[in-house]
Motif scaffolding. Structure first.
Motif, PDB file in Angstrom:
ATOM      1  N   GLN A  56      40.802 -27.704  34.785  1.00  0.00           N
ATOM      2  CA  GLN A  56      39.932 -26.542  34.903  1.00  0.00           C
ATOM      3  C   GLN A  56      40.706 -25.329  35.397  1.00  0.00           C
ATOM      4  OE1 GLN A  56      36.797 -26.439  33.810  1.00  0.00           O
ATOM      5  NE2 GLN A  56      37.112 -24.258  34.184  1.00  0.00           N
ATOM      6  N   MET A  57      41.539 -25.575  36.397  1.00  0.00           N
ATOM      7  CA  MET A  57      42.330 -24.502  36.995  1.00  0.00           C
ATOM      8  C   MET A  57      43.330 -23.941  35.995  1.00  0.00           C
ATOM      9  SD  MET A  57      44.119 -24.521  40.613  1.00  0.00           S
ATOM     10  CE  MET A  57      42.449 -24.227  41.178  1.00  0.00           C
ATOM     11  N   LEU A  58      43.996 -24.858  35.304  1.00  0.00           N
ATOM     12  CA  LEU A  58      44.949 -24.409  34.287  1.00  0.00           C
ATOM     13  C   LEU A  58      44.225 -23.546  33.251  1.00  0.00           C
ATOM     14  CD1 LEU A  58      46.942 -27.723  33.544  1.00  0.00           C
ATOM     15  CD2 LEU A  58      47.751 -25.769  34.851  1.00  0.00           C
ATOM     16  N   PHE A  59      43.087 -24.047  32.832  1.00  0.00           N
ATOM     17  CA  PHE A  59      42.324 -23.351  31.796  1.00  0.00           C
ATOM     18  C   PHE A  59      41.929 -21.940  32.255  1.00  0.00           C
ATOM     19  CE2 PHE A  59      38.394 -22.516  29.366  1.00  0.00           C
ATOM     20  CZ  PHE A  59      38.898 -22.663  28.082  1.00  0.00           C
ATOM     21  N   SER A  60      41.353 -21.859  33.450  1.00  0.00           N
ATOM     22  CA  SER A  60      40.936 -20.553  33.974  1.00  0.00           C
ATOM     23  C   SER A  60      42.119 -19.609  34.059  1.00  0.00           C
ATOM     24  CB  SER A  60      40.336 -20.709  35.375  1.00  0.00           C
ATOM     25  OG  SER A  60      39.235 -21.570  35.333  1.00  0.00           O
ATOM     26  N   PHE A  61      43.195 -20.140  34.509  1.00  0.00           N
ATOM     27  CA  PHE A  61      44.375 -19.295  34.659  1.00  0.00           C
ATOM     28  C   PHE A  61      44.854 -18.764  33.311  1.00  0.00           C
ATOM     29  CE2 PHE A  61      49.007 -18.804  34.764  1.00  0.00           C
ATOM     30  CZ  PHE A  61      49.076 -17.760  35.674  1.00  0.00           C
ATOM     31  N   LEU A  62      44.886 -19.669  32.338  1.00  0.00           N
ATOM     32  CA  LEU A  62      45.344 -19.247  31.005  1.00  0.00           C
ATOM     33  C   LEU A  62      44.468 -18.111  30.483  1.00  0.00           C
ATOM     34  CD1 LEU A  62      46.112 -22.745  29.434  1.00  0.00           C
ATOM     35  CD2 LEU A  62      47.769 -20.946  29.998  1.00  0.00           C
ATOM     36  N   LYS A  63      43.180 -18.267  30.648  1.00  0.00           N
ATOM     37  CA  LYS A  63      42.283 -17.203  30.189  1.00  0.00           C
ATOM     38  C   LYS A  63      42.547 -15.901  30.942  1.00  0.00           C
ATOM     39  CE  LYS A  63      38.036 -18.825  30.136  1.00  0.00           C
ATOM     40  NZ  LYS A  63      36.608 -19.061  29.769  1.00  0.00           N
ATOM     41  N   SER A  64      42.698 -16.025  32.249  1.00  0.00           N
ATOM     42  CA  SER A  64      42.904 -14.809  33.047  1.00  0.00           C
ATOM     43  C   SER A  64      44.201 -14.118  32.685  1.00  0.00           C
ATOM     44  CB  SER A  64      42.891 -15.159  34.539  1.00  0.00           C
ATOM     45  OG  SER A  64      44.138 -15.732  34.915  1.00  0.00           O
ATOM     46  N   GLN A  65      45.089 -14.849  32.096  1.00  0.00           N
ATOM     47  CA  GLN A  65      46.371 -14.275  31.712  1.00  0.00           C
ATOM     48  C   GLN A  65      46.343 -13.756  30.280  1.00  0.00           C
ATOM     49  OE1 GLN A  65      49.289 -13.980  33.715  1.00  0.00           O
ATOM     50  NE2 GLN A  65      47.692 -14.344  35.257  1.00  0.00           N
TER      51      GLN A  65
END
Lengths: 204, 204, 204, 204
Positions: D138-147
DNA sequence: GATGAATGAGTATTCATTCAT
DNA sequence: CATGAATGAATACTCATTCAT
């Protein structure tokens, strides 16, 4: 060079299985289920421990098979399902049959009695035992009534106790209670044991 | 904070010892000697495993003490050593005493019966049992003769069997064989069971 | 009824051998080498235990043959020994070949991965694995350099990790990571993964 | 003379329990669960086989406790439940934490990976593993989107694979893939791995 | 080639007993 | 007196391997 036929294998299996069961019966009856180890059984049977598990899933299964087999060879050898009233003669024959079966299955009976006292060992042994014994109770009861018992329930209790006790003595101390004599005495006592109009009042 | 007197210590020791024995009896009777572990006994008694060995040398000794103690509390509670001939009344009282003792020592009896079937567990249990039982046989025998039995040996066998069988049923299936009823029926049967000139000819 | 030619015998032998190996692979991959017994293999293959030893010296040998065979069928299917530099197209084809081989040898890969984590099972599996994998590393490395990587060693590490990780996921949880999608995504990422003058400065 | 206090016992128990678990972890990780015997564990730990069972119900329980304990010490050491979006810096810190935890729990990770490949060993290990890993995905995913990832699902797959693969290499061949270098390379690659408007078109 | 009975060493587990505290 | 940690021998059971047929 060719492999054994399946018939040959079957015979080997059958023989070994019986060997193991007989040996186990001997040891279980004499020393008890828990006190008997698979090693002892294997040693006495002259085989390896491992082989035992080629024929039985577990020690418990040996016991269970012994019980089933014992019940079969003992209880099912006479037909207890006919409802007809027994004559005295037939009844005596029936009782004698019981003694004969006891004689021929002493080890089984010893095992059964010890299991009766520790039913936890084989989960529903008691139930089976009661079920198998029920027709016999029924037969005793019918006979008592046909003989004019004025208290068949009470007479049944006493008669059952006498038979069970006789069996126990014969198993535990056959040298003190010779089988044949015991058999005669028991048979001889049955008529006296029945409470009729004539004897019921004679209080001890 | 005065130190406990040695008397107090003795009492504590005595109580603990009894606690352990009672607990062991319960478990031995219910699950068998071999199936019962010291851990179980200690846990049920609420003490530590180690403490058990403070009071008993070994698991075997607990069993042996239980047997001795059981014999004491059962057989020695009535004096079987008088040689006088019993009247009917005295005899009935004696039988009733037996039932009473059975009732009060069910666990002991259950243990005894299971040991009877596996005498190897406690080396000379059978011998003791036979010895303790002998006076009773003697008494039954004397009584039968005094009552005019024309076959006291045979009657003794049957009477013993009946009593032993009754006891076994009461231990194993008390819900099917109510104690009090069984007691009455047994007592009621004794007189009929004796072979006299009058009844001996009546062949079943 | 002419005797089978030795050629026929050979074919039978070959087929049985493959049957055993396939069955063993299935079970080893699914349950592990130690948790799989010869009995299970024989049963599943529909043959006798004994026959297994007609084709293989030991359980260990089955494993070893599986490893060798697996390496052969996987790594040697494409020629990694040419030194020529790969074009982008050739490289992509090479990676796709790897995925294809994974797809076709899932069980082998599962077994390989589990052995990687327990090299003791098959003594020099790790060494073989490293050796077999070396040309691939070499190829990746050459390719990265040819594509202008300014840190081929670093990029190699990451690329290898990505591929190994993808493989692991595909083996362990193929339903969560669909093979084809993963393949595309990995291929699509390779170019971005290479550190060039243009992207190397962009610190995360 | 007085018995140990329960505090003393507690400490002994705690220490022994840890000793057994550490030893078992070492052996399980190195040789696998099935290939490790209780005897080996006891021997290596310098205790008797029997003592092991004073602390654990079964070999399986040791494994289960190791898994639970491992999850606790690894996954719960950082709080993954906050929903806020991570900055680049925070994200890097998070990844570094992961590498640190890997470094400190190499044996646990080795065990986990081998269990991943044989989930049957510990019944619902896979489920737990997936659950524990979910927040990280989940964290990886959120981060990827935020980037600014234009294909966060695809990038997630690749990023996860890269991390998992890196972990696997570090566990299996730490001498070939030095931890610190791998860590830097992975971190350095993350930004390049994210598919943005700028790099997504550049087909390899 | 093929079978499965037979073996024996090994495995997990239990338990009576000892002993330091 | 009391505790429970520790031991080691024994137990039920498994399994790779052998071998007569």
């Amino acid at each position: 060079m060719s492999p054994r036929t399946s018939k040959q294998f079957d015979r080997i299996r059958q023989e070994k299985k019986e060997l193991i069961m007989e040996t186990a019966l001997e040891l279980f009856a004499e020393n008890g289920y828990h006190a008997t180890s698979i090693s002892q059984i294997a040693k006495k049977a002259g085989i390896s421990k491992g082989l035992t598990y080629n024929y039985f899933e577990s020690k418990k299964e040996i016991l269970d098979k012994l019980i089933t087999h014992g019940f079969d060879s003992i209880f099912e050898s006479f037909d207890l399902n006919h409802d007809s009233v027994l004559t005295e003669e037939e009844f005596i024959h029936f009782i004698r049959e019981n003694f004969r079966l006891l004689r021929e299955n002493l080890k089984h009976w010893k095992l059964f009695f010890s299991l009766l006292l520790q039913p936890s060992v084989s989960d529903n042994f008691s139930k089976d035992y009661a079920e198998k014994g029920a027709p016999m109770f029924q037969m005793l009861f019918s006979f008592l009534k046909s003989q004019g018992s004025i208290d068949p329930e009470g007479d049944l209790m006493v008669l059952s106790a006498m038979l069970e006790g006789a069996f126990l003595y014969l198993i535990v101390a056959p040298e003190v209670f010779p089988m044949k004599i015991m058999e005669e005495k028991v048979i001889n006592s049955i008529s006296r044991l029945i409470s009729t109009e004539n004897n019921s009042t004679s209080k001890l």
